[in-house]
Design a protein around this motif. Structure first.
Motif, PDB file in Angstrom:
ATOM      1  N   CYS A 169      77.210  58.800   0.501  1.00  0.00           N
ATOM      2  CA  CYS A 169      75.731  58.044   0.672  1.00  0.00           C
ATOM      3  C   CYS A 169      75.913  57.832   2.132  1.00  0.00           C
ATOM      4  CB  CYS A 169      75.964  57.007  -0.087  1.00  0.00           C
ATOM      5  SG  CYS A 169      75.672  57.217  -1.746  1.00  0.00           S
ATOM      6  N   TYR A 170      76.879  57.402   2.897  1.00  0.00           N
ATOM      7  CA  TYR A 170      77.142  56.918   4.365  1.00  0.00           C
ATOM      8  C   TYR A 170      76.489  58.090   5.218  1.00  0.00           C
ATOM      9  CZ  TYR A 170      79.068  55.751   8.994  1.00  0.00           C
ATOM     10  OH  TYR A 170      79.026  55.526  10.201  1.00  0.00           O
ATOM     11  N   SER A 171      76.795  59.424   4.694  1.00  0.00           N
ATOM     12  CA  SER A 171      76.483  60.567   5.605  1.00  0.00           C
ATOM     13  C   SER A 171      74.926  60.601   5.723  1.00  0.00           C
ATOM     14  CB  SER A 171      77.208  61.861   4.852  1.00  0.00           C
ATOM     15  OG  SER A 171      76.397  62.318   3.714  1.00  0.00           O
ATOM     16  N   LYS A 195      75.048  67.772  11.841  1.00  0.00           N
ATOM     17  CA  LYS A 195      76.090  68.572  11.516  1.00  0.00           C
ATOM     18  C   LYS A 195      77.249  67.848  11.207  1.00  0.00           C
ATOM     19  CE  LYS A 195      75.089  72.473  14.603  1.00  0.00           C
ATOM     20  NZ  LYS A 195      75.327  73.432  15.770  1.00  0.00           N
ATOM     21  N   PHE A 196      77.399  66.513  11.935  1.00  0.00           N
ATOM     22  CA  PHE A 196      78.537  65.502  11.619  1.00  0.00           C
ATOM     23  C   PHE A 196      78.090  64.996  10.194  1.00  0.00           C
ATOM     24  CE2 PHE A 196      80.407  61.171  11.518  1.00  0.00           C
ATOM     25  CZ  PHE A 196      81.647  61.354  11.703  1.00  0.00           C
ATOM     26  N   SER A 197      76.897  64.944   9.742  1.00  0.00           N
ATOM     27  CA  SER A 197      76.482  64.451   8.500  1.00  0.00           C
ATOM     28  C   SER A 197      76.989  65.389   7.434  1.00  0.00           C
ATOM     29  CB  SER A 197      74.970  64.015   8.311  1.00  0.00           C
ATOM     30  OG  SER A 197      74.857  63.823   6.958  1.00  0.00           O
ATOM     31  N   LYS A 198      76.868  66.503   7.628  1.00  0.00           N
ATOM     32  CA  LYS A 198      77.058  67.737   6.936  1.00  0.00           C
ATOM     33  C   LYS A 198      78.645  67.712   6.825  1.00  0.00           C
ATOM     34  CE  LYS A 198      76.414  71.116   4.226  1.00  0.00           C
ATOM     35  NZ  LYS A 198      75.809  72.453   4.567  1.00  0.00           N
ATOM     36  N   PHE A 199      79.244  67.612   7.966  1.00  0.00           N
ATOM     37  CA  PHE A 199      80.940  67.633   7.747  1.00  0.00           C
ATOM     38  C   PHE A 199      81.362  66.499   6.993  1.00  0.00           C
ATOM     39  CE2 PHE A 199      84.878  65.826   9.700  1.00  0.00           C
ATOM     40  CZ  PHE A 199      85.408  66.999   9.252  1.00  0.00           C
TER      41      PHE A 199
END
Length: 360
Positions: A169-171, A195-199
């Motif tokens: 959820c934080y992503s 990209k960081f969110s997907k990671f």
């Protein structure tokens, strides 16, 4: 009959807000402010989400049939040894149903999209706990049964489930209650660093999977000699592991559409294949659980940790409550945002420009 119903039109990537963009998917997008009726009607037309929905909605009924079969034919309410299998099968119903609902109604608005996928993430993390509970009951190799790790295994899996939901959820939105105004959407992790969110999401779901499968990996790949539980069920475990790894690969790489943006918009893109491989993997996992349960029952009843409400049903119910609490905490800032502020960010389809963005 359907020919008499006017189906919603679809749009290209340049005609919908960025939050609705999918990597390397160019066309087939639904209206970003679809009504609930339009979302349901879109199930019967070809969009880039249609097969995402059906590849999870139909298997839900298969797993529901399995739950009913186990409960009615094996009288699960009278036999605590079957409780872990029932919990696992229930999570196998919940996660594809939550996923199909999320994909169906995610285009009602930006806030609806976030909230829908919060429930999707919560259901997936609950499935990871269901896997841990059933592994603890039936899968641990003989030499690890009743060990210190076995005793700590389910409590750690409960903690992992909570962390998984919170990180996933934080992503999307960062920390809850820090977004007091919808204008701050541009600072949300998914918008600022996709990209960081997907990671983060890959890590959030890969970590519980890897932890849950420690006893299985040891049993089928590393263990040698007596106490390794080397039986005919292992071939089903191999199938499940292979499909699980393929599922993770598809989710992380966006293949094949990344190689040819626009060519797999409706059929054959990675998320569809991800759904199919995930369901097949769950099917083999279920068959392996059933076989281990029957084959090892007498030995496990004598040597393993006694099955109780606390390490089975209680653990699952606790995670349901905590996951729902996390989802509510992340959803409240969205629900409290004024509607007119959302509309300012979530505009309708625009006229397509000549340039088509591959969205890598």
């Amino acid at each position: 009959m359907l020919s008499l119903i006017k189906l919603p039109r679809v749009f290209t990537i340049n005609q919908v807000p960025k939050v609705f963009h999918e990597d390397s998917i160019i066309s087939g997008y639904r209206h970003p402010r679809s009504s609930a009726t339009d979302c349901i009607l879109s199930l019967f037309q070809l969009t880039n989400e249609t097969l995402n929905i059906w590849t999870h909605f139909l298997p839900t009924w298969y797993f529901l049939w399995k739950v009913v079969t186990v409960v009615l034919m094996q009288t699960a309410w009278q036999d605590s040894f079957i409780w872990p299998l029932v919990i696992f099968l229930l999570t196998c119903c919940i996660y594809p149903l939550a996923s199909s609902c999320a994909h169906t109604f995610s285009t009602m608005s930006t806030r609806a999209r976030h909230i829908c996928f919060f429930f999707d993430y919560g259901a997936l993390s609950l499935y990871s706990l269901g896997s841990a509970i059933v592994y603890s009951a039936y899968v641990f190799p003989d030499k690890w049964v009743n060990s210190f790790f076995h005793q700590c295994y389910v409590p750690i899996a409960v903690l992992n489930t909570v962390i998984c939901t919170a990180v996933a959820c934080y992503s999307r939105l960062g920390l809850p209650f820090l977004q007091y105004n919808y204008d701050t959407v541009k600072r949300f992790p998914e918008s600022q660093a996709p990209k960081f969110s997907k990671f983060l999401r890959v890590v959030a779901f890969a970590y519980p999977y890897l932890f849950d499968n420690i006893p299985l990996f040891y049993r089928v790949f590393l263990c040698e000699g007596a106490g390794c539980t080397d039986n005919h069920t292992n071939i089903l475990h191999y199938n499940h592991i292979a499909l699980a790894l393929l599922t993770g690969f598809l989710f992380a790489t966006h293949l094949p559409e990344r190689l040819a943006p626009g060519s797999f918009d409706y059929i054959g893109h990675s998320h569809q294949l991800f759904h199919v491989c995930g369901i097949l993997g769950t099917h083999f996992q279920m068959k392996a659980m059933e076989q281990d349960m029957v084959t090892r029952r007498l030995w496990l009843l004598e040597h393993s940790i006694p099955l109780s409400f606390a390490n089975s049903v209680g653990a699952a119910l606790l995670c349901v409550v905590v996951n729902l609490t996390i989802i509510i905490l992340y959803s409240l800032p969205l629900l409290s945002a004024p509607v007119h502020q959302e509309k300012k960010h979530d505009k309708g389809p625009r006229k397509a420009s000549a340039k088509v963005c591959p969205c890598y």
